[in-house]
Write an enzyme that holds these catalytic residues in place. Structure first.
Site, mmCIF file in Angstrom:
data_model
loop_
_atom_site.group_PDB
_atom_site.id
_atom_site.type_symbol
_atom_site.label_atom_id
_atom_site.label_comp_id
_atom_site.label_asym_id
_atom_site.label_seq_id
_atom_site.Cartn_x
_atom_site.Cartn_y
_atom_site.Cartn_z
ATOM 1 N N GLY A 82 -9.827 -16.583 -25.353
ATOM 2 C CA GLY A 82 -9.253 -17.929 -25.267
ATOM 3 C C GLY A 82 -8.610 -18.430 -26.545
ATOM 4 O O GLY A 82 -8.655 -19.629 -26.839
ATOM 5 N N SER A 83 -7.952 -17.533 -27.295
ATOM 6 C CA SER A 83 -7.318 -18.039 -28.532
ATOM 7 C C SER A 83 -6.126 -18.945 -28.210
ATOM 8 O O SER A 83 -5.864 -19.909 -28.939
ATOM 9 C CB SER A 83 -6.906 -16.889 -29.457
ATOM 10 O OG SER A 83 -5.800 -16.197 -28.963
ATOM 11 N N ASN A 84 -5.420 -18.668 -27.140
ATOM 12 C CA ASN A 84 -4.329 -19.588 -26.755
ATOM 13 C C ASN A 84 -4.892 -20.918 -26.274
ATOM 14 O O ASN A 84 -4.341 -21.974 -26.569
ATOM 15 C CB ASN A 84 -3.434 -18.947 -25.694
ATOM 16 C CG ASN A 84 -2.411 -18.017 -26.321
ATOM 17 O OD1 ASN A 84 -1.465 -18.469 -26.953
ATOM 18 N ND2 ASN A 84 -2.636 -16.711 -26.174
ATOM 19 N N ARG A 100 -9.876 -13.227 -1.601
ATOM 20 C CA ARG A 100 -9.175 -13.823 -2.738
ATOM 21 C C ARG A 100 -8.746 -15.245 -2.413
ATOM 22 O O ARG A 100 -8.785 -16.127 -3.277
ATOM 23 C CB ARG A 100 -7.940 -12.975 -3.100
ATOM 24 C CG ARG A 100 -7.190 -13.578 -4.271
ATOM 25 C CD ARG A 100 -6.200 -12.626 -4.860
ATOM 26 N NE ARG A 100 -4.959 -12.619 -4.106
ATOM 27 C CZ ARG A 100 -3.906 -11.872 -4.410
ATOM 28 N NH1 ARG A 100 -3.967 -11.033 -5.415
ATOM 29 N NH2 ARG A 100 -2.815 -11.932 -3.699
ATOM 30 N N MET A 153 -6.816 -12.930 -16.406
ATOM 31 C CA MET A 153 -6.459 -11.544 -16.103
ATOM 32 C C MET A 153 -6.596 -11.192 -14.619
ATOM 33 O O MET A 153 -7.088 -10.119 -14.272
ATOM 34 C CB MET A 153 -7.317 -10.591 -16.965
ATOM 35 C CG MET A 153 -7.119 -10.800 -18.453
ATOM 36 S SD MET A 153 -5.384 -10.641 -18.970
ATOM 37 C CE MET A 153 -5.183 -8.863 -18.816
ATOM 38 N N LEU A 162 -2.515 -13.763 -9.244
ATOM 39 C CA LEU A 162 -2.792 -14.882 -8.332
ATOM 40 C C LEU A 162 -2.007 -14.730 -7.037
ATOM 41 O O LEU A 162 -0.857 -14.287 -7.037
ATOM 42 C CB LEU A 162 -2.419 -16.192 -9.019
ATOM 43 C CG LEU A 162 -3.296 -16.512 -10.228
ATOM 44 C CD1 LEU A 162 -2.650 -17.568 -11.106
ATOM 45 C CD2 LEU A 162 -4.683 -16.965 -9.782
ATOM 46 N N HIS A 183 3.040 -15.064 -21.929
ATOM 47 C CA HIS A 183 3.104 -13.608 -21.742
ATOM 48 C C HIS A 183 3.574 -12.960 -23.048
ATOM 49 O O HIS A 183 4.550 -13.427 -23.647
ATOM 50 C CB HIS A 183 4.064 -13.252 -20.598
ATOM 51 C CG HIS A 183 4.119 -11.782 -20.340
ATOM 52 N ND1 HIS A 183 3.108 -11.112 -19.689
ATOM 53 C CD2 HIS A 183 5.033 -10.845 -20.681
ATOM 54 C CE1 HIS A 183 3.404 -9.812 -19.629
ATOM 55 N NE2 HIS A 183 4.560 -9.623 -20.218
ATOM 56 N N THR A 239 5.645 -18.304 -10.905
ATOM 57 C CA THR A 239 6.183 -18.215 -9.541
ATOM 58 C C THR A 239 5.543 -16.979 -8.891
ATOM 59 O O THR A 239 4.869 -16.203 -9.584
ATOM 60 C CB THR A 239 7.719 -18.093 -9.572
ATOM 61 O OG1 THR A 239 8.061 -16.941 -10.337
ATOM 62 C CG2 THR A 239 8.374 -19.336 -10.180
HETATM 63 C C1 GRF Z 1 -2.489 -13.148 -24.895
HETATM 64 O O1 GRF Z 1 -1.881 -12.052 -25.506
HETATM 65 C C2 GRF Z 1 -1.568 -13.696 -23.841
HETATM 66 O O2 GRF Z 1 -0.229 -13.563 -24.167
HETATM 67 C C3 GRF Z 1 -1.887 -12.837 -22.656
HETATM 68 O O3 GRF Z 1 -3.260 -12.600 -22.730
HETATM 69 C C4 GRF Z 1 -3.699 -12.720 -24.078
HETATM 70 C C5 GRF Z 1 -4.775 -13.767 -24.081
HETATM 71 O O4 GRF Z 1 -5.381 -13.907 -25.326
HETATM 72 N N1 GRF Z 1 -1.481 -13.493 -21.445
HETATM 73 P P1 GRF Z 1 -6.307 -15.142 -25.611
HETATM 74 O O5 GRF Z 1 -7.453 -15.090 -24.606
HETATM 75 O O6 GRF Z 1 -5.482 -16.381 -25.440
HETATM 76 O O7 GRF Z 1 -6.786 -14.960 -26.998
#
Ligand code: GRF
Length: 194
Positions: A14-16, A67, A92, A95, A111, A143
């Site tokens: 979850g770094s983003n 699902r 991951m 969907l 992405h 989408t």
């Molecule tokens: C990131 O590289 C993002 O681009 C991809 O999955 C990774 C997630 O990393 N969709 P984090 O969990 O946000 O650290």
């Protein structure tokens, strides 16, 4: 200013998501994270969210008969949080169409490639194998086609001689953490729409 409510879907560190949470700490940021949902109970990002006082939930798809039922429950949780927008941040799972269409225009993803190049997984290794001179990341609307929705923002980085998938991943991640909060702010301010 009324802030838009955002739910974040994660599967891992979850770094983003953390970058989004940090951005929302600025008083003039136009959105707040009201809930974080993971399909993995052990996702480290859930703890980070809790430490920031954000509601969390985890749901294992394997506990559902289909699902569709799993995704319906995700929608119920997100709607319980009254979210305006959904951010995929390292979620991951692919969907299903019903879920995507339900949230279309209100759901974005980060992405790690310069879409439309390198949809799917292992983008950094594929960029190195192809000998590309540059790489980057894209925030895009979600989408039904995998990684196919229109881009909102992109950032570019050089590919350097001696790069490994790890060094390239790290260079791109720095940019991900910049453009994801920027793109969400644009969406929340109504500056972009699908
Ligand atoms: C990131 O590289 C993002 O681009 C991809 O999955 C990774 C997630 O990393 N969709 P984090 O969990 O946000 O650290």
């Amino acid at each position: 200013m009324s802030r838009k409510k955002v739910g974040v879907l994660i599967s891992g560190r979850g770094s983003n998501m953390s970058a989004l949470i940090e951005a929302t700490k600025s008083p003039d940021y136009p959105a707040e994270i009201v809930g974080v949902l993971s399909n993995k109970a052990a996702a480290p990002g859930l703890l980070t969210a809790q430490e920031n006082g954000i509601a969390t939930a985890s749901l294992a798809q394997s506990k559902f008969l289909s699902r569709e039922m799993f995704e319906d429950m995700m929608t119920q949780i997100l709607e319980g949080w009254e979210v305006d927008y959904v951010c995929l941040a390292g979620f991951m799972r692919i969907l299903g169409e019903d879920f995507v269409l339900h949230w279309q225009g209100r759901m974005i993803n980060i992405h790690p490639s310069l879409l439309p190049l390198y949809k799917g997984l292992d983008t950094h290794a594929r960029v190195l194998a192809a000998g590309d001179a540059e790489h980057g990341c894209t925030v895009h609307f979600v989408t039904p086609g995998l990684d196919e929705g229109p881009a909102i923002l992109q950032a570019r980085v050089p590919v350097l001689s001696g790069d490994t998938p790890e060094t390239l991943t790290a260079r791109v991640l720095v940019e991900e953490h910049k453009i994801y909060p920027q793109a969400l702010a644009m969406l929340a301010r109504g500056e972009v729409s699908l």
